[in-house]
Write a protein that holds these residues in place. Structure first.
Motif, PDB file in Angstrom:
ATOM      1  N   VAL A  22       0.847  -1.186   0.000  1.00 27.54           N
ATOM      2  CA  VAL A  22       0.000   0.000   0.000  1.00 27.54           C
ATOM      3  C   VAL A  22       0.885   1.238   0.000  1.00 27.54           C
ATOM      4  O   VAL A  22       1.740   1.409   0.882  1.00 27.54           O
ATOM      5  N   HIS A  70      -7.749   1.245   3.288  1.00 26.87           N
ATOM      6  CA  HIS A  70      -7.397   0.092   2.458  1.00 26.87           C
ATOM      7  C   HIS A  70      -6.671  -0.982   3.275  1.00 26.87           C
ATOM      8  O   HIS A  70      -6.914  -2.182   3.091  1.00 26.87           O
ATOM      9  N   ASN A 129      -9.107  -3.008   5.261  1.00 31.92           N
ATOM     10  CA  ASN A 129      -9.828  -3.974   4.432  1.00 31.92           C
ATOM     11  C   ASN A 129      -8.947  -5.167   4.051  1.00 31.92           C
ATOM     12  O   ASN A 129      -9.425  -6.302   3.993  1.00 31.92           O
ATOM     13  N   ILE A 163      -1.803  -1.033  -3.933  1.00 30.57           N
ATOM     14  CA  ILE A 163      -2.894  -0.073  -3.810  1.00 30.57           C
ATOM     15  C   ILE A 163      -2.260   1.297  -3.652  1.00 30.57           C
ATOM     16  O   ILE A 163      -1.451   1.520  -2.735  1.00 30.57           O
ATOM     17  N   SER A 177      -2.730   4.958  -2.704  1.00 37.00           N
ATOM     18  CA  SER A 177      -3.598   5.914  -2.017  1.00 37.00           C
ATOM     19  C   SER A 177      -2.776   7.084  -1.504  1.00 37.00           C
ATOM     20  O   SER A 177      -3.133   7.726  -0.517  1.00 37.00           O
ATOM     21  N   GLU A 236      -6.304   5.031  -6.399  1.00 36.53           N
ATOM     22  CA  GLU A 236      -7.360   5.981  -6.080  1.00 36.53           C
ATOM     23  C   GLU A 236      -7.493   7.017  -7.197  1.00 36.53           C
ATOM     24  O   GLU A 236      -6.526   7.336  -7.894  1.00 36.53           O
ATOM     25  N   GLY A 259     -10.030   3.754  -8.518  1.00 33.50           N
ATOM     26  CA  GLY A 259     -10.894   3.644  -7.345  1.00 33.50           C
ATOM     27  C   GLY A 259     -12.114   4.548  -7.327  1.00 33.50           C
ATOM     28  O   GLY A 259     -12.222   5.408  -6.446  1.00 33.50           O
ATOM     29  N   GLN A 298     -15.123   4.138  -6.043  1.00 35.03           N
ATOM     30  CA  GLN A 298     -15.757   3.133  -5.177  1.00 35.03           C
ATOM     31  C   GLN A 298     -17.271   3.245  -5.150  1.00 35.03           C
ATOM     32  O   GLN A 298     -17.954   2.293  -4.774  1.00 35.03           O
ATOM     33  N   TYR A 338     -15.547   0.006  -0.115  1.00 36.74           N
ATOM     34  CA  TYR A 338     -14.111  -0.216  -0.307  1.00 36.74           C
ATOM     35  C   TYR A 338     -13.766  -1.705  -0.211  1.00 36.74           C
ATOM     36  O   TYR A 338     -12.900  -2.190  -0.936  1.00 36.74           O
ATOM     37  N   LEU A 388     -12.294  -3.993  -3.233  1.00 38.11           N
ATOM     38  CA  LEU A 388     -11.129  -4.865  -3.089  1.00 38.11           C
ATOM     39  C   LEU A 388     -11.434  -6.269  -3.599  1.00 38.11           C
ATOM     40  O   LEU A 388     -10.622  -6.870  -4.325  1.00 38.11           O
TER      41      LEU A 388
END
Length: 332
Positions: free
Chosen positions: A5, A15, A18, A66, A68, A91, A118, A120, A284, A288
């Motif tokens: 991440v 994130h 999750n 990911i 972000s 994102e 993303g 979402q 979210y 995923l």
């Protein structure tokens, strides 16, 4: 699947939570320029911390990333991750500069990895039900889409100064919803107006806090978007699709399901959800899962890179329309 991440801020934390809750994923790295912050987050889940992407991207055990982190880092991280063979969930937005987005597209063209953007809100169950109904022909030929998007309050001035503005930050989700629900492509005529009715200080940061956009798709159908940075009653998110056979809409979530009927009011409901996480927190995790499905099944994830570019094209057109006081045509 093992994940890295990028970004240890609020979205990175979401994130990571999750990933920790998923039986299908494992956090391997947290990358952030603030090593203390990255270390604190990584330590909670037995992961490693880094201030640079080099180590995580060179680790063959890492399957996906990911992204972000700050918007201005997205393009470089997408390119580096794709070239390292890692699947990418980034994102929104890809970038605030369309030339950079197109540069990114060219750079990753030969990389055989899925790239998901993303947005979402597509995974909100009520919005998905509307999409399924429209795709199934329940409303017939789509003629008008109406989207209301009102935040409970403005973000900090420091955020507004780097957000790209209301059309690129807050409303870009609505542009994506409009394209997703309508299935529109080709030329879109965009007319935008914006004002400062909430906080004059926002104007001094070069942004609006209240905006309206009217779009006409190539087939003649319309979409109107009503956007505000302040709603005294909570987080107001509604979508309506009107067509030749009828209308379907998705409503708001309230803080409770209580209804009161008294001398003060009939069928009075509780206030709306207080912020975007209260409304969209479950999306979210659903996002995923959809990403993992796409990677494991080797299918194109949705929304994909092209969806991110199309939404940005509408945001660019809205900004230009607002500045020039005229309709602007965008290609999507």
């Amino acid at each position: 699947m093992k994940f890295c991440v990028f970004g240890a801020g609020r979205m990175g934390e979401r994130h990571i939570a999750n990933l920790a809750a998923s039986s299908r994923a494992e956090l391997s790295y947290v990358v952030d320029p603030d090593l203390d912050r990255a270390t604190a987050l990584a330590a909670k889940f037995g992961a490693r911390a880094s201030t640079t992407p080099d180590g995580p991207l060179s680790d063959p055990a890492v399957d996906a990333v990911i992204i972000s982190s700050a918007t201005n880092t997205h393009v470089d991280l997408i390119i580096a991750s794709a070239k390292a063979g890692k699947a990418v969930l980034c994102e929104k937005p890809i970038d605030l500069d369309m030339a950079r987005v197109d540069q990114c597209a060219r750079a990753i063209e030969g990389c055989d990895v899925p790239v998901m953007i993303g947005f979402q809100r597509r995974f909100d169950p009520t919005h998905r039900a509307v999409h399924a109904a429209v795709a199934g022909g329940e409303v017939g030929k789509v003629e008008v889409i109406s989207i209301i998007s009102r935040d409970p309050g403005p973000p900090p001035y420091s955020y507004i100064a780097v957000s790209g503005g209301q059309f690129h930050d807050q409303m870009i989700h609505d542009f994506d919803l409009a394209l997703w629900l309508s299935g529109a492509s080709g030329q879109v005529e965009v007319f935008a107006m914006g004002s400062n009715l909430v906080d004059a200080e926002i104007a001094r940061h070069g942004d609006t806090d209240t905006a309206q956009v009217l779009m006409r798709f190539e087939n003649g159908a319309f979409c109107k978007i009503d956007c505000s940075r302040r709603a005294a009653y909570g987080y107001d998110q509604r979508v309506e699709v009107f067509g030749s056979l009828g209308m379907i809409s998705s409503g708001n979530l309230h803080r409770t399901a209580i209804e009161r009927t008294t001398a003060a009011g009939v069928n009075a409901k509780d206030l709306l959800a207080p912020d975007f996480l209260a409304r969209y927190l479950p999306t979210y995790a659903l996002e995923l899962d959809a990403f993992i499905d796409a990677v494991q099944n080797r299918t194109r994830p949705q929304p994909d890179f092209a969806a991110g570019r199309r939404a940005l094209a509408l945001a660019d057109a809205a900004r230009q329309s607002h500045r020039e006081g005229r309709a602007v045509t965008a290609s999507v």
